[in-house]
Write an enzyme that holds these catalytic residues in place. Sequence first.
Site, short mmCIF file in Angstrom:
data_model
loop_
_atom_site.label_atom_id
_atom_site.label_comp_id
_atom_site.label_asym_id
_atom_site.label_seq_id
_atom_site.Cartn_x
_atom_site.Cartn_y
_atom_site.Cartn_z
N HIS A 64 -0.36 1.67 -1.92
CA HIS A 64 -1.19 0.55 -2.26
C HIS A 64 -0.44 -0.88 -2.10
O HIS A 64 0.68 -1.27 -2.46
CB HIS A 64 -1.42 0.50 -3.74
CG HIS A 64 -2.24 -0.50 -4.29
ND1 HIS A 64 -2.43 -0.79 -5.67
CD2 HIS A 64 -2.79 -1.65 -3.84
CE1 HIS A 64 -3.38 -1.74 -6.02
NE2 HIS A 64 -3.40 -2.46 -4.56
N HIS A 83 2.81 -2.06 -3.82
CA HIS A 83 2.40 -2.02 -5.24
C HIS A 83 2.80 -0.60 -5.90
O HIS A 83 3.29 -0.51 -6.88
CB HIS A 83 1.03 -2.33 -5.53
CG HIS A 83 0.58 -2.06 -6.78
ND1 HIS A 83 0.23 -0.87 -7.48
CD2 HIS A 83 0.16 -2.98 -8.09
CE1 HIS A 83 -0.33 -0.86 -8.99
NE2 HIS A 83 -0.11 -2.12 -9.14
N HIS A 84 2.35 0.38 -5.21
CA HIS A 84 2.61 1.68 -5.44
C HIS A 84 2.54 2.66 -4.40
O HIS A 84 1.93 2.29 -3.28
CB HIS A 84 1.98 2.13 -6.84
CG HIS A 84 0.27 2.66 -6.40
ND1 HIS A 84 -0.67 2.16 -7.03
CD2 HIS A 84 0.02 3.49 -5.44
CE1 HIS A 84 -1.65 2.51 -6.51
NE2 HIS A 84 -1.33 3.67 -5.74
N HIS A 92 -2.04 -2.40 -14.80
CA HIS A 92 -1.60 -3.65 -13.77
C HIS A 92 -1.33 -4.75 -14.64
O HIS A 92 -0.69 -4.82 -15.62
CB HIS A 92 -3.00 -3.74 -13.03
CG HIS A 92 -3.58 -2.73 -12.08
ND1 HIS A 92 -4.62 -2.64 -11.33
CD2 HIS A 92 -2.65 -1.69 -11.70
CE1 HIS A 92 -4.52 -1.67 -10.33
NE2 HIS A 92 -3.37 -1.02 -10.88
N HIS A 125 1.32 3.66 -16.38
CA HIS A 125 0.78 2.61 -15.31
C HIS A 125 -0.31 1.90 -15.78
O HIS A 125 -1.42 2.62 -16.16
CB HIS A 125 0.56 3.51 -14.03
CG HIS A 125 -0.06 2.60 -12.81
ND1 HIS A 125 0.83 1.62 -12.38
CD2 HIS A 125 -1.35 2.62 -12.38
CE1 HIS A 125 -0.12 1.04 -11.37
NE2 HIS A 125 -1.12 1.63 -11.44
N MET A 138 -5.92 -0.65 -14.76
CA MET A 138 -5.92 0.93 -15.09
C MET A 138 -5.06 1.32 -16.40
O MET A 138 -4.47 0.24 -16.77
CB MET A 138 -5.17 1.68 -13.83
CG MET A 138 -5.61 1.32 -12.28
SD MET A 138 -4.84 2.26 -11.21
CE MET A 138 -6.01 2.16 -9.78
N TYR A 183 -5.52 0.02 0.23
CA TYR A 183 -5.04 1.12 -0.13
C TYR A 183 -5.04 2.24 1.21
O TYR A 183 -5.98 2.50 1.84
CB TYR A 183 -6.12 1.90 -0.94
CG TYR A 183 -5.75 1.86 -2.20
CD1 TYR A 183 -5.14 2.87 -3.37
CD2 TYR A 183 -5.93 0.54 -2.95
CE1 TYR A 183 -5.17 2.73 -4.68
CE2 TYR A 183 -5.80 0.33 -4.44
CZ TYR A 183 -5.26 1.28 -5.15
OH TYR A 183 -4.99 1.08 -6.63
#
Length: 604
Positions: free
Chosen positions: A310, A242-243, A393, A391, A466, A209
């Site tokens: 991320h 990832h985001h 995973h 959202h 999440m 992150y």
Amino acid sequence: MKIMSLLWTKSFLFLLSIPCLCSSQLSPPPLRFSAFLDHSNLVFMSWDHDAEEIMTFELRVKTTGWVAFGFSPHGELPGSDIVIGGVFPNGSIYFSDWHAVDEENLEEDKSQDYQLLSLTEDEIFTTIRFKRYFQTCDPNDLDITGDTARLISAFGTDDTVQFSKGQRFLKSLFLMRVISPTELNDPKIFFTHDLKLNDFPIPVDETTYACTFIPLPIVKQKHHIYKFEPIITTHQNRSMVHHILVYACGNGSVLPTGISDCYGANPDFALCSQVVAGWAVGGGSYQFPNEAAISIGTPMDPQYIRLEIHYSNFDLIPGLIDNSGIRLYYTLDLRPYDMGVLQTGVFTFPVHFIPPGADTYKSYGLCKSSQFNEMNGTPVPDLKVFGFLLHTHLAGRGLKVVQYRKGEQVRIICEDNKYDFSLQETRDLKEVITIKVGDEILVECNFQTLDRTEITFGGPSTLNEMCLAFLFYYPRNNISSCMGYPDIQQIASALGQEASDAMEGMIAMNYVEWNNETIKNAEKAAKEADQTVIIKTIDVSVVCLYLAEWLGVGKTWSALEFETKAHGRTKVSALSTAEILPLPLLLLTQLAFTWLLISYQCRI
């Protein structure tokens, strides 16, 4: 319709001929939505839907052979609903509705529910236009719903249909879009501003992150950010990103410099919690509706943002340099309202767990908005919600966001029962809905862990989980997030484990013998457990509401089997960022310690 030949082989072979009735038709009306269904841009699809629940499709495929299109239940061929068509060299056409029995065999449907509108071919492309109802009542046809659709497309080089040997593609797509680009007001004069990392070396770690603080555009008068789009650096034909989240910072915040771990040793890199824009795997650009946009340039507006990216480098590839981020579009052409984003769902801590070996397991996070006025500093106007982003995973299979008022369900705000991790995008609601102060927002996430032998805990890694929903609304207020988590000690007790505190409760989950019965018991216990609700504002002040009762009363599925009763035990506390945010990534004990800290601070 005259069958010319129908041959079955291991790969399935057929030819179907019908007279061409399409050449003299007038040009059909344009369809509002479009997308390529493959990475090489060989299959282009346009589509639209109407009030009569009819979906119209048009495929333009770079081939002079057969073309196939259809819906898959979960991404595989067996059980798929497929239509196949093309133009023979003599100009006659074939078109028919089929379904896949297995990987190698198709059968023609007894009920032909796709209506051909036109079918043409030139030297390069075959173009097919057809329509069907959302629901056909044919058991071999898959319903078209508001969930993410898995679309199968395929084609061959000639008119001998060998489905298993042709080029085949799978794409997840949201078909029930409600606003087309042509319906959005593009300002004549606009500016762009990039929020991105510059030449950032991606660490050789599975999960990173990376955070930094970047100024927003410096303008002397009010502007509106009306659109954002991702800037993604690809590595070896794929993205490690990832985001990407953009958080607005309170103007009183003292911000660090440089780039660091968002949730690492320096808690200042986790400052700022008001999400203003976001992108995740599979998403694209997003333009806000004509009624609202993000305000910049006034004394009340943020001047800095926290950029959070991320990275998932599962293959531990060294030497990767990244320049990803978000591009903002802003203008002096102002919208009627300033917009905000409310983050809801399950507070991301390891107290959120999913048992292994679960075909289905549901988690629940509660937002109780009764303290919004106090937290905001002034009365909060009704939230007019127009869009959302869901959202989870890799274990996530579906999400629902449900609104309650005075203990009664008002509506399902949004849902996706066929959630796909590879398609996370901001979507518009069919109509703007109103959330009032005092309402409760319940987020339900459905997980599947059949491929896992260990507990999956909530956390930042892609291999953690999440359960979040971001609600886009206007007019904006100072509330940035409102999330809940269940009492882990109650869950442990329901599973026959003793736990004197929350830490022991989380550890006790590892001693449960997980099977279908204990999985169902855990889900029921988590659903009925007391929930702590955490509300954050843009300046990271926090209120925690300890809800004494969470009663399942056996209502129907549409009511999510919930009735909520808050018994007024409330404590308001302003916590520092260090007390709120998790410590170093992927270390369960440190995450758990942080959770215990906030739990201790919030409870009476």
